[in-house]
Design a protein around this motif. Structure first.
Motif, short mmCIF file in Angstrom:
data_model
loop_
_atom_site.label_atom_id
_atom_site.label_comp_id
_atom_site.label_asym_id
_atom_site.label_seq_id
_atom_site.Cartn_x
_atom_site.Cartn_y
_atom_site.Cartn_z
N UNK A 160 -7.44 4.02 10.63
CA UNK A 160 -6.80 4.96 11.56
C UNK A 160 -6.25 6.19 10.81
N UNK A 161 -6.48 6.24 9.50
CA UNK A 161 -6.12 7.42 8.73
C UNK A 161 -4.77 7.36 8.05
N UNK A 162 -4.12 6.21 8.02
CA UNK A 162 -2.78 6.12 7.44
C UNK A 162 -2.75 6.68 6.01
N UNK A 163 -1.78 7.57 5.75
CA UNK A 163 -1.68 8.19 4.44
C UNK A 163 -0.77 7.38 3.50
N UNK A 164 0.14 6.61 4.10
CA UNK A 164 1.04 5.78 3.31
C UNK A 164 1.23 4.45 4.05
N UNK A 165 1.40 3.37 3.28
CA UNK A 165 1.54 2.03 3.89
C UNK A 165 2.95 1.50 3.60
N UNK A 166 3.53 0.86 4.62
CA UNK A 166 4.90 0.33 4.55
C UNK A 166 4.82 -1.14 4.93
N UNK A 167 5.14 -2.02 3.97
CA UNK A 167 5.19 -3.46 4.26
C UNK A 167 6.65 -3.79 4.59
N UNK B 218 16.85 9.04 -1.40
CA UNK B 218 15.69 8.54 -2.16
C UNK B 218 14.37 8.88 -1.45
N UNK B 219 14.45 9.22 -0.15
CA UNK B 219 13.24 9.48 0.64
C UNK B 219 12.20 10.33 -0.06
N UNK B 220 12.56 11.54 -0.53
CA UNK B 220 11.55 12.42 -1.14
C UNK B 220 10.88 11.78 -2.37
N UNK B 221 11.61 10.91 -3.08
CA UNK B 221 11.03 10.29 -4.27
C UNK B 221 9.98 9.24 -3.91
N UNK B 222 9.96 8.82 -2.64
CA UNK B 222 9.03 7.77 -2.23
C UNK B 222 7.72 8.34 -1.70
N UNK B 223 7.70 9.68 -1.51
CA UNK B 223 6.50 10.31 -0.92
C UNK B 223 5.26 10.06 -1.75
N UNK C 116 2.27 2.81 -1.46
CA UNK C 116 2.77 1.61 -0.79
C UNK C 116 4.27 1.50 -0.98
N UNK C 117 4.99 1.22 0.12
CA UNK C 117 6.41 0.92 0.06
C UNK C 117 6.60 -0.48 0.62
#
Ligand code: ADP
Length: 423
Positions: free
Chosen positions: A76-83, A211-216, A220-221
């Motif tokens: 579906x095009x996800x650019x980042x994955x969050x578990x 911390x948000x910007x550092x996770x870009x 995977x998060x």
């Protein structure tokens, strides 16, 4: 169809809704799916949360399901994955947080990710790698006695290390407090030293936003639902009323409740005291073979024109123990869930288009009985509980507004207040 930005994999159903709710409040348009969809996504949204039921199953099964969810989200095009896992880091001795995180890392070809269940809005904070629930450490919070996932060690670096083959480090609060650049530098340092994962401290929403910007830059998060509040900004998305907009609500209204939590008991009492019609379900009559579903629907359907009705099996612990002693814990639970789900289906077939469901397991049974596979997440009623809009087989494929309230969530007047939020 536009492609999604963020793809999430949640290890249980109400946890998925909790995450979706946080993302919507931070400005993303979100669909939650029940399991992995068979086909492509049928909505234009920024994020999909795939709800699995993988928290306590065998690690190999949790890995297989999570990898299948990953493939679908990537398609579906996800650019980042969050578990997403529980804010109390619920896991068994074998996992599944560590094994699933490692399998996702391997599939995505990434050598580093973070782990933090911090969710300050719900009083889950992490400091020096130790998880606090309110004012006490995790292993004094009651979670040490959980029947499926007893948590006896509050040190998350140790807990995650015991489930992982990769070396687990810590990004402590002194670093987080200095901001995103310091977190980025610490990640580079840990990576250079051979660490594959790091627990991250956070004691406030400010920490999560900082911390948000550092996770870009991380593909995977892994986290509870708290980290989500700092992510939409990385995609240029800001909080907006549009994010939670659902189609206009109409139709008849009803509440079904199979939760027996203290909060739900108060909510049932509050609804009855407000003078609205309510009918209790007696599990022993179901067990005796009475067609309780037909009885309830015959009572409820004529009343629906005049406003919401409540159908409930909610009872206090003494009454439940007595029923469980007669029928067995699992059999009683499954029987009541089946009955409430059949009633929910009957109500929707009779024209209910605004439905409140109370109880986590009860919600799972109802969603299945209604034939729902995707839920668009709307406005929050109370923390962790949004309205959703679904296409239901039980409504002939038409739209129904549904809210799924787990156990102890919601104020005492939740069952009446909820409809006001939609209006
Ligand atoms: P919660 O979110 O509060 O934990 P759940 O729906 O997850 O609520 O769990 C409640 C469980 O209790 C369900 O399996 C439900 O079928 C069962 N249950 C509900 N009412 C009764 C009752 N009166 N007697 C016995 N079991 C019940």
């Amino acid at each position: 169809m536009a492609s999604i930005r963020l793809g999430c994999i949640a290890d249980d159903f109400t946890g998925a809704t909790d995450l979706a709710n946080n993302l919507v409040r931070a400005g993303m348009r979100v669909v939650q799916t029940i399991g992995i969809p068979a086909g492509p996504l049928a909505a234009d949204v920024d994020c999909v949360v795939v709800a699995l039921k993988s928290r306590t199953i065998a690690p190999a099964d949790a890995i297989a399901q999570s990898l299948a969810a990953l493939s679908w989200l990537q398609a579906q095009g996800a650019e980042q994955i969050y578990f997403k896992y529980c804010s109390t880091f619920d896991s068994t001795a074998a996992g599944n947080i560590g094994p699933v995180a490692e399998a996702l890392m391997q599939a995505m070809g990434t050598d580093f990710t973070i782990a933090t269940p911090a969710f300050p809005d719900n009083k889950r904070t992490v400091f020096k790698g130790y998880l606090f629930v309110g004012d006490v450490l995790l292993d004094e919070s009651g979670m040490q006695n959980h029947p499926l996932t007893p948590m006896t060690d509050p040190n998350l670096v140790r807990v995650l290390q015991s489930q992982s083959t990769k070396q687990v480090g810590l990004i402590d609060h002194a670093v987080v407090a200095r901001g995103a650049d310091a977190v980025t530098a610490r990640i580079a340092e840990l990576r250079a030293q051979g660490f594959g994962m790091a627990v991250v401290d956070a004691v406030s929403n400010d920490d999560l936003l900082r911390m948000g910007p550092a996770l870009a830059a991380l593909p995977l998060l892994t986290a509870g639902s708290g980290v989500a509040i700092g992510l939409p900004a990385n995609f240029g998305i800001a909080p907006s009323a549009q994010a939670s907009q659902l189609p206009a609500a109409g139709g008849l209204r009803a509440v079904v409740s199979g939760s027996c939590s203290l909060a739900t008991n108060r909510q049932v009492m509050n609804f009855i005291q407000s003078g609205r019609p309510a009918m209790a379900i007696d599990p022993l009559r179901i067990a005796a073979g009475v067609d309780v579903t037909a009885e309830v629907l015959a009572w409820a359907v004529p009343l629906l024109q005049d406003g919401p009705v409540l159908v409930y099996s909610t009872a206090e612990s003494g009454a439940i123990k007595a029923v469980q002693a007669r029928l067995g814990v699992e059999e009683a639970g499954a029987m009541v869930e089946r009955t409430i789900a059949a009633i929910a289906r009957g109500l929707v077939e009779a024209g209910v288009r605004q439905l409140v469901v109370a109880g986590g397991e009860t919600s799972g049974a109802c969603v299945q009985a209604l034939g729902v596979t995707q839920m668009q997440i709307g406005p929050q009623i109370d923390p962790g509980v949004p309205w959703t809009h679904v296409l239901a087989d039980a409504a002939g494929g038409a739209g129904v507004h549904v809210t799924l309230k787990s156990g102890n969530f919601g104020t005492d007047d939740f069952f009446t207040k909820a409809f006001g939020v939609l209006a």
